[in-house]
Design an enzyme around this catalytic site. Sequence first.
Site, mmCIF file in Angstrom:
data_model
loop_
_atom_site.group_PDB
_atom_site.id
_atom_site.type_symbol
_atom_site.label_atom_id
_atom_site.label_comp_id
_atom_site.label_asym_id
_atom_site.label_seq_id
_atom_site.Cartn_x
_atom_site.Cartn_y
_atom_site.Cartn_z
ATOM 1 N N ALA A 281 0.834 -1.056 -0.103
ATOM 2 C CA ALA A 281 0.093 0.009 -0.027
ATOM 3 C C ALA A 281 0.777 1.263 -0.112
ATOM 4 C CB ALA A 281 -1.063 -0.023 1.151
ATOM 5 N N ALA A 282 2.085 1.303 -0.081
ATOM 6 C CA ALA A 282 3.094 2.448 -0.330
ATOM 7 C C ALA A 282 2.329 3.181 -1.573
ATOM 8 C CB ALA A 282 4.377 2.085 -0.565
ATOM 9 N N GLY A 283 2.138 2.666 -2.667
ATOM 10 C CA GLY A 283 1.469 3.382 -3.794
ATOM 11 C C GLY A 283 0.033 3.908 -3.662
ATOM 12 N N ASP A 284 -0.572 3.200 -2.823
ATOM 13 C CA ASP A 284 -2.064 3.655 -2.474
ATOM 14 C C ASP A 284 -1.985 5.095 -1.415
ATOM 15 O OD1 ASP A 284 -3.270 1.718 -3.977
ATOM 16 O OD2 ASP A 284 -3.431 0.430 -2.369
HETATM 17 P P1 ADP Z 1 3.747 0.841 -5.643
HETATM 18 O O1 ADP Z 1 3.524 0.177 -4.027
HETATM 19 O O2 ADP Z 1 2.400 1.075 -6.310
HETATM 20 O O3 ADP Z 1 4.604 -0.176 -6.501
HETATM 21 P P2 ADP Z 1 6.179 2.473 -4.920
HETATM 22 O O4 ADP Z 1 6.668 1.162 -4.724
HETATM 23 O O5 ADP Z 1 6.651 2.872 -6.386
HETATM 24 O O6 ADP Z 1 4.563 2.006 -5.547
HETATM 25 O O7 ADP Z 1 6.079 3.393 -3.946
HETATM 26 C C1 ADP Z 1 5.216 4.482 -4.097
HETATM 27 C C2 ADP Z 1 5.804 5.573 -3.177
HETATM 28 O O8 ADP Z 1 6.153 5.207 -1.929
HETATM 29 C C3 ADP Z 1 7.253 5.849 -3.512
HETATM 30 O O9 ADP Z 1 7.218 6.657 -4.776
HETATM 31 C C4 ADP Z 1 7.990 6.681 -2.475
HETATM 32 O O10 ADP Z 1 7.761 7.820 -2.211
HETATM 33 C C5 ADP Z 1 7.206 5.507 -1.366
HETATM 34 N N1 ADP Z 1 8.225 4.350 -1.015
HETATM 35 C C6 ADP Z 1 8.010 3.320 -1.676
HETATM 36 N N2 ADP Z 1 9.185 2.352 -0.812
HETATM 37 C C7 ADP Z 1 9.832 3.220 -0.378
HETATM 38 C C8 ADP Z 1 11.065 3.069 0.806
HETATM 39 N N3 ADP Z 1 11.423 2.035 0.730
HETATM 40 N N4 ADP Z 1 11.258 4.015 1.384
HETATM 41 C C9 ADP Z 1 10.561 5.258 1.379
HETATM 42 N N5 ADP Z 1 9.745 5.628 0.375
HETATM 43 C C10 ADP Z 1 9.004 4.593 -0.202
#
Ligand code: ADP
Length: 301
Positions: free
Chosen positions: A247-250
Amino acid sequence: MTLTVAGSINIDHVIRLPQFPRPGETLTGRDYRIVPGGKGANQAVAAARAGAATRFVACVGEDALAGSLVAGFAADGIDVSAIDTVAGVNTGVALIQVNDAGENTIALAAGANAELTPDRLARHAEALHCKQLLLQLEIPLDTNLAAARAAKARGARVVLNPAPARALPDELLALVDLITPNETEAERLTGVAVNDDAGAAAAAGALHAKGIAVVIITLGARGVWLSEQGQGRRVPGFSVQAVDTTAAGDTFNGALVAALQQDRPLAEAVRFAQAAAAISVTRPGAQTSVPYRAEIEALLE
Ligand code: ADP
């Protein structure tokens, strides 16, 4: 005017096992949890917790868990008046297995999410009278198209998180003002591999060519590629100890539109969204990991 999210609700059933069972094999897991999920729901929760007045257009089934899910959204301050309960189907479900290597397999059943048809959407026309509309790809594509058309006609900004990855018709892309693919999704949409900044710039260029003014390609721990009117640059995120990137992207998407809803400039909104997403990766789970506005502001200070 509110921010409207139209999208999916899933009940995630998560079981942890030493390894994945092979066909025909039965394995006993260690730990089982039922947690709220679905990209639409996660993003609506992220937007509301980030401080935006949020309305959620979605469907649940007639099962025992649906009521508690909707009550949870309401407790987060989300306007749930456009969440329909559909007779004869189950709420969307994700059966998730996580092995000791931290890998997962996910089996999805759309359930009630497939019932969010253009006809049903039309019953919630007032919800599309919004300042911004946030969409993902876990409801029927025709519904996304109808929602984008209706909201755009009323002057809304249409934001599309094109996840899960799939190719999309130009007709939909032409209605989108801001798109937020991750690297895999950007490649699926454009055919351009996003392995470095040059790849991100080329993929963003291909999306601008479809009529999309702002392209934000999320790059995990590397931050985002932010491209506006063909001018792109990488914006690093926040450095944190990641424990679970679910859910980082969400979280990024919900917080981004919440910040734009408050008329923050784009670069500031991206920073706010990256702070929210960074906090979410330091905590386990999907909606459980989504931060509140005060926590985000604290990281930004
Ligand atoms: P998804 O979950 O859709 O694949 P991402 O992995 O690109 O999306 O993550 C979305 C956003 O979350 C990134 O652009 C960043 O800002 C943040 N993020 C993701 N992983 C990390 C991490 N390991 N450390 C810090 N920020 C992170």
